[in-house]
Design a protein around this motif. Structure first.
Motif, short mmCIF file in Angstrom:
data_model
loop_
_atom_site.label_atom_id
_atom_site.label_comp_id
_atom_site.label_asym_id
_atom_site.label_seq_id
_atom_site.Cartn_x
_atom_site.Cartn_y
_atom_site.Cartn_z
N GLY A 98 0.77 -1.23 0.00
CA GLY A 98 0.00 0.00 0.00
C GLY A 98 0.80 1.28 0.00
N LEU A 99 2.13 1.19 -0.01
CA LEU A 99 2.95 2.40 -0.05
C LEU A 99 2.70 3.15 -1.35
CD1 LEU A 99 5.24 4.14 1.17
CD2 LEU A 99 6.84 2.71 -0.10
N VAL A 100 2.52 4.47 -1.27
CA VAL A 100 2.27 5.29 -2.45
C VAL A 100 3.59 5.95 -2.87
CG1 VAL A 100 0.98 7.20 -3.44
CG2 VAL A 100 -0.10 5.71 -1.74
N PHE A 101 4.13 5.51 -4.00
CA PHE A 101 5.34 6.10 -4.54
C PHE A 101 4.98 7.33 -5.38
CE2 PHE A 101 6.97 1.68 -4.14
CZ PHE A 101 8.13 1.95 -3.42
N PRO A 102 5.91 8.27 -5.51
CA PRO A 102 5.69 9.33 -6.50
C PRO A 102 5.71 8.71 -7.89
CG PRO A 102 7.95 9.39 -5.68
CD PRO A 102 7.21 8.40 -4.82
N SER A 103 4.84 9.18 -8.78
CA SER A 103 4.76 8.60 -10.12
C SER A 103 4.35 9.66 -11.11
CB SER A 103 3.76 7.44 -10.15
OG SER A 103 2.46 7.89 -9.81
N SER A 154 6.46 12.15 6.83
CA SER A 154 6.48 12.53 5.42
C SER A 154 5.07 12.78 4.92
CB SER A 154 7.12 11.41 4.58
OG SER A 154 6.89 11.62 3.20
N GLY A 155 4.92 13.84 4.14
CA GLY A 155 3.64 14.12 3.51
C GLY A 155 3.64 13.77 2.04
N CYS A 156 4.77 13.27 1.52
CA CYS A 156 4.89 12.93 0.11
C CYS A 156 4.12 11.65 -0.19
CB CYS A 156 6.36 12.76 -0.27
SG CYS A 156 7.31 14.29 -0.26
N PRO A 157 3.71 11.46 -1.42
CA PRO A 157 3.93 12.36 -2.56
C PRO A 157 2.88 13.46 -2.68
CG PRO A 157 2.89 10.36 -3.31
CD PRO A 157 3.10 10.19 -1.83
N HIS A 158 2.03 13.63 -1.66
CA HIS A 158 1.01 14.67 -1.70
C HIS A 158 1.39 15.79 -0.74
CE1 HIS A 158 -1.20 11.61 -3.83
NE2 HIS A 158 -1.19 10.81 -2.77
N GLY A 159 0.88 16.97 -0.95
CA GLY A 159 1.12 18.08 -0.03
C GLY A 159 2.47 18.73 -0.25
N GLU A 160 2.83 19.63 0.62
CA GLU A 160 4.06 20.40 0.48
C GLU A 160 5.28 19.55 0.81
OE1 GLU A 160 4.31 23.64 -0.63
OE2 GLU A 160 2.23 23.28 -1.14
N CYS A 161 5.32 19.03 2.04
CA CYS A 161 6.40 18.20 2.54
C CYS A 161 7.78 18.75 2.16
CB CYS A 161 6.24 16.76 2.08
SG CYS A 161 7.28 15.59 3.01
N CYS A 162 8.52 18.01 1.31
CA CYS A 162 9.91 18.40 1.03
C CYS A 162 10.12 18.83 -0.41
CB CYS A 162 10.83 17.23 1.34
SG CYS A 162 10.61 15.84 0.21
#
Length: 488
Positions: A344-349, A429-437
């Motif tokens: 269920g981990l959401v990677f940036p894509s 971590s807020g990634c890959p959504h939101g501001e985060c880093c």
């Protein structure tokens, strides 16, 4: 004899070619001046049965092989030679095989019966036309978007299967059984026995073309390798990947997606041989029972790279340990080169669903390991991510010219089975959504926005088309020149 046993009910080995055998039988029969009827009388078989053998439609039993050899005044070894008896026979076999290729069958042509009345020149022409058709089919240029989409689809297939493929496991296990594998790390001798068992000799050279890891001369049954490692790819790993292509029956790739699939399957095969299911599963189950699962133990027991051990863990975790997990390889800047997940981990894509080439969050373990006091020690971390918390173990692989981090992670609840679960390293971590880093802090941006002009490193490769060769990225001219130079 290799590939045969003495039981009367056992027949032709899969490592021999029925078409070649049939051609050799026909050639030796005619050389002896015998008709099918006369040969049948000598060996106690109907002419129709012998005709099926000569046309490659039936497998010969060992007892019949012996009778045929005696009747023809030759040896079983001569009958089973893998070399066609002459150029004409070689052409007939090649045309028969060509007609089985889906590329050829899409032409919807009536079957060409390859008999003795078909002129040799006609066979040459048919084969040349087929080779050109195949070349045009397999050299279509794939766009980067198509390649990334193919990669995303392949990863989806891996996720659906829990990254476990029983048919490849079975192929690896069967080969290991045939060479007498008993357990533990494979010796160099056993690995070379695999090559010999498949009928290929090894040649270590210093002039292998730069665009390849190995070259397989299928005409003379030789595999050419360098002795030195190529990054994480040791000579034995490269050899096993090559044998994987042969064992799994891979043909020339039809397109980039097929090329990618074949490469992943060959890599899987190599890992399944080096970390065999039959010994790895009991080892991992015992470690889980002891709440002491550790990738480094798998690496050390089977003498493989950390990356192969981590990826092999993903093959077996869901199938045998009732665990879901994720795997990532990234560089120090966070660029993802390889990834897999079924937890269920959401990677940036990107829009195609591709993960590779995306930048991971700077707070994930795969990037935090580079900032650790000792980046080369095993690094553990809990990370709160949108919707879930994951526990991860990250390790920096030093076997390449540049450092890459290898990360294996599981949901928080599953961390209880792993060594390192007591770590105090924790990030959010807020990634890959939101501001985060992904954007600089507002206060920092207010002071410097518009006042800095960075000069980016050139990435000219993003503008270039993918290689259009049959095997993408391989300089075929160099390869053909190489094998020509190494003819004995």
């Amino acid at each position: 004899m290799t590939g045969f046993v003495d039981e009367e009910d056992r027949s032709f080995s899969t490592e021999h070619d029925l078409l070649v055998f049939g051609q050799r039988l026909r050639h030796l029969r005619r050389s002896a001046g015998l008709t099918l009827v006369e040969l049948g009388e000598r060996v106690g078989r109907a002419p129709s049965q012998l005709s099926l053998l000569e046309n490659g439609h039936r497998e010969p039993k060992l007892s019949l092989l012996r009778s045929l050899a005696e009747a023809l005044g030759t040896s079983v070894d001569e009958l089973l030679s893998k070399k066609p008896p002459n150029r004409r026979a070689e052409l007939e076999i090649a045309v028969e095989r060509a007609q089985l290729d889906p590329i050829y069958q899409r032409l919807s042509l009536p079957p060409l019966k390859v008999g003795k009345r078909v002129p040799t020149e006609a066979l040459e022409h048919v084969l040349a036309l087929y080779e050109e058709l195949k070349r045009r089919e397999t050299k279509q240029v794939a766009t980067p978007e198509e390649a990334r989409k193919a990669n995303a689809e392949l990863r989806g297939t891996m996720r659906e299967h829990g990254n476990y493929f029983p048919e490849i496991e079975k192929s690896a296990a069967n080969l290991l059984e045939r060479i007498g594998y008993q357990g533990g790390a494979l010796s160099e001798g056993l690995i070379q026995s695999l090559s010999s068992h498949l009928g290929y000799g090894l040649r270590f050279v210093t002039d292998l073309p730069r665009s390849v890891r190995s070259v397989t001369d299928m005409k003379n049954h030789r595999i050419f390798l360098r002795r030195e490692s190529l990054g994480m790819h040791s000579p034995r790993t490269i050899l096993l990947q090559t044998l994987g292509h042969l064992t799994l029956g891979h043909g020339q790739p039809r397109d980039f997606a097929d090329f990618l699939r074949q490469r992943v399957e060959a890599n899987y095969f190599a890992a399944a041989v080096l970390v065999p299911e039959q010994t790895a599963v009991p080892f991992l189950r015992k470690a889980k029972e002891d709440r002491d699962l550790a990738v480094e133990d798998l690496r050390d027991v089977f003498s493989v790279s950390y990356e192969m051990a981590a990826h092999r863990f993903t093959n077996l975790a869901s199938q045998y340990l009732d665990l879901v997990c994720h795997f990532v390889r990234n560089d120090e800047t966070g660029i993802i080169y390889k990834a897999y997940e079924n937890d269920g981990l959401v990677f940036p894509s990107d829009a195609t669903g591709a993960i590779e080439g995306q930048r991971m969050c700077r707070y994930w373990a795969g990037r935090q390991v580079f900032a650790a006091a000792d980046r080369y020690s095993t690094y553990y971390q809990y990370t709160d991510k949108p919707g879930a918390t994951h526990w991860c173990v990250a390790h920096v692989d030093t076997s390449r010219a540049r450092d890459f981090a290898i990360t294996l992670g599981v949901p928080y609840a599953e961390s209880r089975w792993f060594r390192g679960r007591d770590t105090t390293n924790h990030a959010k971590s807020g990634c890959p959504h939101g501001e985060c880093c992904q954007r600089p802090p507002a206060e920092l941006a207010s002071r410097w926005e518009g006042m800095v002009w960075p000069s980016a490193r050139a990435h000219s490769h993003v503008l270039s088309a993918l290689p259009s060769d049959t095997f993408p990225g391989v300089d075929e001219a160099d390869v053909y020149a190489f094998v020509e130079a190494h003819q004995d």
